[in-house]
Design an enzyme around this catalytic site. Sequence first.
Site, PDB file in Angstrom:
ATOM      1  N   PHE A  27       0.861  -1.180   0.000  1.00 51.84           N
ATOM      2  CA  PHE A  27       0.000   0.000   0.000  1.00 51.84           C
ATOM      3  C   PHE A  27       0.901   1.235   0.000  1.00 51.84           C
ATOM      4  O   PHE A  27       1.825   1.345   0.817  1.00 51.84           O
ATOM      5  CB  PHE A  27      -0.932  -0.003   1.209  1.00 51.84           C
ATOM      6  N   TYR A  81     -10.503   0.901  11.096  1.00 46.95           N
ATOM      7  CA  TYR A  81     -11.739   1.290  10.392  1.00 46.95           C
ATOM      8  C   TYR A  81     -12.114   0.367   9.242  1.00 46.95           C
ATOM      9  O   TYR A  81     -13.066   0.648   8.542  1.00 46.95           O
ATOM     10  CB  TYR A  81     -11.684   2.753   9.927  1.00 46.95           C
ATOM     11  N   LYS A  82     -11.359  -0.714   9.064  1.00 50.57           N
ATOM     12  CA  LYS A  82     -11.689  -1.689   8.021  1.00 50.57           C
ATOM     13  C   LYS A  82     -12.456  -2.848   8.667  1.00 50.57           C
ATOM     14  O   LYS A  82     -13.601  -2.690   9.044  1.00 50.57           O
ATOM     15  CB  LYS A  82     -10.407  -2.131   7.317  1.00 50.57           C
ATOM     16  N   ARG A 116     -12.509  -4.713  -6.733  1.00 50.32           N
ATOM     17  CA  ARG A 116     -12.123  -5.284  -5.444  1.00 50.32           C
ATOM     18  C   ARG A 116     -13.364  -5.482  -4.583  1.00 50.32           C
ATOM     19  O   ARG A 116     -14.180  -4.570  -4.444  1.00 50.32           O
ATOM     20  CB  ARG A 116     -11.133  -4.343  -4.766  1.00 50.32           C
TER      21      ARG A 116
END
Lengths: 416, 416
Positions: free
Chosen positions: B129, B226-227, B375
């Site tokens: 990332f 937060y995922k 995705r």
Amino acid sequence: MQTRESCLQADRCDSLARLKALFSLPPGVIYLDGNSLGAMPKSAHARGTQVIEQEWGTGLIRSWNTANWFDLPVRLGNKLGRLIGAGDDEVVVTDTTSLNLFKSLAASLRIQSQAQPGRRVIVSERDNFPTDLYMIQGMIDLLQQGYALRLIDEPTQLEPSLDDDVAVLLLSHVNYRTGHMHAMAEVTATARRRGILTIWDLAHSVGAVPVDLTGAQADFAVGCTYKYLNGGPGAPAFIWVAPQHRDRFWQPLSGWWGHSRPFDMAAEYQPAEGIRRYLCGTQPVVSMALVECGLDIALQADMNHVRAKSLALTDLFIDLVEARCAGHPLTLVTPRDHRVRGSHVSFSHPQGYAVMQALIARGVIGDYREPDVLRFGITPLYLGFADIWDAVEILKDILDAGSWDQPVFHQRTAVT
Amino acid sequence: MQTRESCLQADRCDSLARLKALFSLPPGVIYLDGNSLGAMPKSAHARGTQVIEQEWGTGLIRSWNTANWFDLPVRLGNKLGRLIGAGDDEVVVTDTTSLNLFKSLAASLRIQSQAQPGRRVIVSERDNFPTDLYMIQGMIDLLQQGYALRLIDEPTQLEPSLDDDVAVLLLSHVNYRTGHMHAMAEVTATARRRGILTIWDLAHSVGAVPVDLTGAQADFAVGCTYKYLNGGPGAPAFIWVAPQHRDRFWQPLSGWWGHSRPFDMAAEYQPAEGIRRYLCGTQPVVSMALVECGLDIALQADMNHVRAKSLALTDLFIDLVEARCAGHPLTLVTPRDHRVRGSHVSFSHPQGYAVMQALIARGVIGDYREPDVLRFGITPLYLGFADIWDAVEILKDILDAGSWDQPVFHQRTAVT
């Protein structure tokens, strides 16, 4: 104003008095700690529900676009900039004051290392808010490049300390403990003449005293939104970078949000044009959204009116304490001189901690700072003259009765 | 499961199915983007109101004690630690993933500079990332000490790249785009044998796959709440430090909250014992408080059950897309091998961006990643087998009708 009635009369004539109704203050409390955590705007309830339930719960990932989360740090920064003499695209609301200090220190040291590489000293005050000093110490230790921190013990030592070894001067505009305020324009001009870059920490001034960073020709500034700006507990901080420096350097906390094209997912960092390059990682959207509630109130007030009221209230507080509590061992810590006074008033008292606990128990919420300081934040947006009268009467009661000399619960006091 | 009925039957037998009722999901939406922003726990409404109105509005500054804001980062960290094989006082919830990477990178480089000063290479993946790479680049540029970033292009190049020049290996456990998962224990062991410290970014694995940092003998880890942890938009991230490193070094973002005695207001930084030294400035309390709502749900689930369901759902999704959408130019990007698959599935499609927009318009919310990747995040806590069936049927509809080939609004896609 030596009677409560005269205070009430002053409240009736106060053009800012109407703003108090925009805040939610608990009944029975006179809140003199808005310089540590500001009061809650009533609008925060609806905004909190909106961002939690609608933007997160219903909008989900779509809210990055539909609720424009992506632009929030710059949009709020532009609003905040109007309170500190900054133009658009010069301020972002993001991260914490400590982290923004790190960014501005890194940027200013880099600028100096290119312009005047021999300068390796950072000047600050021993009595600066400790986190400012800690961040400098962390930077020096990280870089291992021979930088040194030079601490002055009082404002009069400032000018002599600014010699040719100094790269950066980092000061708090208003001192967190004493309430002493630096003359920003004069200090910055002196530093500037001597080739020194200036970073101002506005934590204890923004929203309470007029600030004009552009007029002062300052270089960097950081500050806090949860004190006089009433942004909510621990709400994200801000950073201002003077336009002439903004695009010269990319600060080292170079996360995705500061990238010029973050959604290209490129492996190479390329800083955004403008102030967005001072962003780093994903921001706490709920806490950040609430900042706007406080900003929108502050922007309704003329900062010169706020300042005039702040000085009137702090004058009143000092006068009343000295008159009504005469004979008790209270010593004024805050300067009497308007030119160097911020918006809080501190008195030392040998039993300061216990006295503050007794005040809090009676609903007068100030705070205590080591070693012996009673600190009273005077927030013109939601305090009136009669509030000051009432607070001093309660202080007088406590001192007269010696009722502070009771066992009190141990309070671990909080930030700044 | 080749019928919707068989999917419904699987949902009826799913021991985790009851957890879906703990989330608020908008009607008409199949949410396949929980790996970017997790759904809202229903409890977030009450917790948000409590922290905004009661703790901030009524408690004001007192809430640092009465609502125990001061302990929040460690208390939440201890809860989170149970999901990643960490002990108490090894994790804090704080700041952002990017910033926590900076801290762990600084700490690991410092440890290596003392133990093996010749090692100046940091290894990562080109397809990591981007913010992870950007933070490394920022650190290298800041230090000016001859560090270099070595990027590998695919996992098979990893082992040969780990030579005697390497100080630190920084990897994402699960790749944000492909869903490829590294074998954490094996990779860490290899690095360890070669004298290399390992930092794991758990953003795309924590809460979705079992993680055992202690078992893997890893050195540092960071990640996101937060995922898959459903902590709310931009909620504070976390950092884990192995106990043997934790007290050896103070990370350079050394703000007041990491000080051993922050309320002494000492001018010298003195790091706290334990994981609190990885804190820096004041945290966004409202956003942080909401993290607990998601954590409390995740802690109700056995991570091995979550993993089994995740693999069953991702298998089903792959099988159905390949069967029902055969003939369309979809190519599986995610590994089929369970051992190296995380909890999202990506397919490339030449018109990936437009297809995703059409899906979103039909209520199937996934996301798009450059250059051509659809995705789909598969979150076992609130997705069922019939949801997967329905999503694939809508994808089939869109592809069969060519209805993605319409003008679509431009969506600026969002984080991670």
